[in-house]
Write an enzyme that holds these catalytic residues in place. Sequence first.
Site, PDB file in Angstrom:
ATOM      1  N   VAL A 178      -3.776  -1.245   1.125  1.00  0.00           N
ATOM      2  CA  VAL A 178      -4.067  -0.505  -0.121  1.00  0.00           C
ATOM      3  C   VAL A 178      -4.682  -1.476  -1.121  1.00  0.00           C
ATOM      4  CG1 VAL A 178      -3.060   0.789  -2.047  1.00  0.00           C
ATOM      5  CG2 VAL A 178      -1.967   0.898   0.199  1.00  0.00           C
ATOM      6  N   HIS A 179      -5.866  -1.196  -1.618  1.00  0.00           N
ATOM      7  CA  HIS A 179      -6.396  -2.051  -2.690  1.00  0.00           C
ATOM      8  C   HIS A 179      -7.378  -1.355  -3.626  1.00  0.00           C
ATOM      9  CE1 HIS A 179      -9.987  -2.366  -0.143  1.00  0.00           C
ATOM     10  NE2 HIS A 179     -10.622  -2.778  -1.228  1.00  0.00           N
TER      11      HIS A 179
END
Length: 380
Positions: free
Chosen positions: A216-217
């Site tokens: 996740v980013h």
Amino acid sequence: MRILTIVGARPQIIKAAAFSREIKNNFPEIEEIIVHTGQHYDQNMSEVFFKELGIPPPQINLKVGSSSHGDQTAIMIQKIEEILVDKKPIAVVVYGDTNSTLATAIAASKIHIPIVHIEAGLRSFNKKMPEEVNRIVCDHVSTLLFSPTKSGYSNLINEGFKKELNDKASINSPNIYHCGDLMYDNSLYFSTISDKKSRILTDLDIKNKTYILATVHRNDNTDSSLKLNELFHTFLEIIKTHQIKIILPIHPRTTKMMDQLLEPNLKKKVKKTESLKIIPPVGFLDMIALEKNAQLIITDSGGVQKESYFFKKPCIILRPQTEWVEIVATKSAIITDTDSVKILKATANFLNHPELQFPPIFGDANAASFIVKEMISQFS
Ligand code: UD1
Ligand code: UDP
């Protein structure tokens, strides 16, 4: 023949490995100068890749670091212009859609240095994504545009680019190509090396392969309290329902935002849940090992979506839309955004071992060679 390659963020460094390897092995007449903007700077977001992927170390590092979009891009433009004026390359090569790509596009086009855009034509049709703005601007000032997918190529045609190839392309008469994805070449190449070298499955005690890999980013996910909390609630729910581990190599942006935005109770649960293994960003060889052995991949990363497909793994895409539409069309991946109900349903479906098909959609693993040959024919 001197060319300049500009990288800045993790995925661009990894992509540069394919291109530099091709030049080193087959085109000694090309002098490649690698410039790192310094957009990513932590050891495990940058240096590790140069070392383990055998990329020549950057001759110049602009050390721009992190700041707001305007600040970061402005400093890059100024510094990249100085380098282009000094080094006078015949062309400048950029990848993807980061602020480093945008800054190079602006700096080079204004002083008439041809731009070669690798990963051209991709569109999410969501201009609220910083990457969408970056890639549109870059495409429209490039001279050679290499699209990895058919849909990317069609997007360029729809935006007015011409199919006919010019003998000598220019910013006003650019050439567009559909050539496959050089990350396909690269992932296959490093997959063999990863098999020999990576120890991560042993180190994380997941040799039985009962785990989900997650990343996740995306700013849309990390910077929204609502989305970030929903996502981590969902991860804990998946672990409880399926008695499976989730391995999450975490981007520094996400670490920072989890600290600021996760509800205190959830933060405690996340820390306490051993099956949610949050680890620092890993090198590419370890990442490949994690991808190849996972039961399922859950991600908002562009690169990880594709690698899921290369390694024939189902993928849940934590975004409202994707540029990699061909993957979703095969039904091996599904778009869920951060909607908990959709993610849980997709996880149950995919863990239930459906028959998935992975027809070839990323070319024949010769994209890097095609790109370099075309550059030589255009610029020499
Ligand atoms: C950038 C790209 C994104 C790409 C991603 C790949 C833009 C607009 N975004 O997003 O398209 O998918 O890289 O990973 O160019 N940070 C560190 N150490 C680092 C790098 C970043 O701590 O080495 C932290 C900083 O707090 C920084 C934040 O991460 O503010 C975001 O970094 P930035 O490069 O601005 O954007 P990414 O989210 O990494
Ligand atoms: N990657 C990696 N280590 C990690 C996470 C990702 O080597 O801990 C690799 C991944 O395999 C892919 C690339 O980084 O090749 C994707 O980068 P990222 O997700 O940061 O950016 P995006 O592709 O979304 O722009």
